[in-house]
Design an enzyme around this catalytic site. Structure first.
Site, short mmCIF file in Angstrom:
data_model
loop_
_atom_site.label_atom_id
_atom_site.label_comp_id
_atom_site.label_asym_id
_atom_site.label_seq_id
_atom_site.Cartn_x
_atom_site.Cartn_y
_atom_site.Cartn_z
N ASP A 17 39.00 56.22 3.52
CA ASP A 17 39.77 55.95 2.30
C ASP A 17 38.91 55.28 1.21
O ASP A 17 39.42 54.87 0.18
CB ASP A 17 41.03 55.12 2.60
N HIS A 18 37.58 55.18 1.46
CA HIS A 18 36.69 54.61 0.45
C HIS A 18 35.53 55.53 0.06
O HIS A 18 34.84 55.25 -0.91
CB HIS A 18 36.13 53.27 0.95
N ASP B 87 37.22 46.39 1.86
CA ASP B 87 38.29 45.78 2.65
C ASP B 87 37.76 44.54 3.35
O ASP B 87 36.62 44.51 3.77
CB ASP B 87 38.77 46.76 3.71
ZN LIG Z 1 40.50 50.82 3.11
ZN LIG Z 2 38.46 49.80 5.77
#
Ligand SMILES: [Zn+2]
Ligand SMILES: [Zn+2]
Length: 302
Positions: A64-65, A210
């Site tokens: 997700d990055h 994160d």
């Molecule tokens: Zn993330």
């Molecule tokens: Zn992460």
């Protein structure tokens, strides 16, 4: 300093939300921070010029990055990009991207530079005459860095009216910009402060996603103008935050308060919540100056 949020939700892309990516425009430079799936579409939707992106910063290798990175690199190739592209990210990122290019029998017509990171200490990874970028080592399930973008204090600005009023010749203007006092023909010294305006204040932006709650980052982000801190969960799910090494809105606010930043921006919300307003409500109790990031939102910090 202008920040465009392309995506700020955790885990999976949905029709209504996008995973993490954002563009920071600072002193006429355009930095892409994280590059999740869908980043290209979001760049187009937000009318940001692809070609102005020369530096991409990837926090960690969770999908997700960075799952949008190979797509963006390929598009640059199709657009016949010539300018060098620099990618900063964890060790391994070069191998992943090059493998995808190689197995697809693809290549880039431009130079692609990888700056692989592995240090557990904060380090300067980018510097030019106007901006400095440092890593912010974060605590997450895999090796992760946040990034601190700092403007350098610029030159004092020439006050042309004041210079004219003292009949100072234009050939002295550069000297004045460099901070020198000027001696007039009659021997009188005009101090530099009387001929210049103060330089623009140097702004800073700290990106932390994160991460779990980690006070070790406080000295690095201390007094930043803006802190983007992930808040994947609310306190009601504090157990899940601890388990997955993410933060709650309350924890993000606590870091903001302890580091004396001016503005907190929350993001990386879990898609389990129907609205994000509750993140603000939870954080504001500890840190009132809290804003919510959301996809497509633009923040101007002057
Ligand atoms: Zn993330
Ligand atoms: Zn992460």
């Amino acid at each position: 300093m202008k920040l465009t949020i392309l995506g700020c939700y955790a885990a999976t892309p949905r029709t209504i939300t996008n995973p993490t990516s954002q563009v920071l425009e600072i002193r006429n430079r355009m930095f892409l921070i994280d590059c999740a799936e869908g980043t290209q579409v979001q760049l187009r939707k937000n009318k940001l010029r692809f070609s102005k992106i020369n530096h991409i910063f990837i926090s960690h290798l969770h999908g997700d990055h960075f799952y949008g990175l190979i797509g963006l690199i390929s598009t640059f190739m199709l657009l016949n990009r010539q300018t060098d592209l620099h990618v900063y990210g964890p060790k391994g990122i070069k191998e992943i991207i090059l493998l995808q290019l190689r197995l697809g029998n693809s290549f880039t017509g431009y130079n692609l530079f990888f700056h692989e990171l592995g240090s557990k200490e904060s380090e300067v990874i980018y510097e030019d005459e106007k901006v400095l970028v440092k890593t912010i080592p974060l605590k997450h399930r895999i090796y992760t860095n946040g990034f601190l973008f700092q403007e350098k204090i610029g030159d004092r600005k020439l006050n042309i009216e004041a210079a004219k009023a003292h009949n100072i010749d234009t050939c002295y203007f550069q000297k004045i910009k460099n901070g020198k006092d000027i001696t007039l023909d009659n021997g009188r010294v005009v101090p530099n402060a009387a001929l210049t305006f103060d330089p623009l204040p140097a702004k800073s932006y700290a990106y932390c996603s994160d991460t779990m709650y980690d006070e070790a980052i406080i000295p690095i982000i201390q007094n930043a103008d803006v802190l983007y801190h992930e808040a994947t969960f609310l306190e009601t799910e504090a157990d899940k935050a601890a388990m997955t090494m993410h933060s709650t809105a309350k924890e993000a606010a606590t870091i903001a308060q302890k580091s004396n930043v001016k503005q907190l921006l929350l993001g990386h919300y879990s898609t389990r919540y129907d609205t994000i307003e509750q993140f603000k409500t939870e954080a504001e109790v500890i840190f009132p100056n809290t804003l919510l990031a959301d996809d497509g939102k633009v923040f101007e910090f002057d």
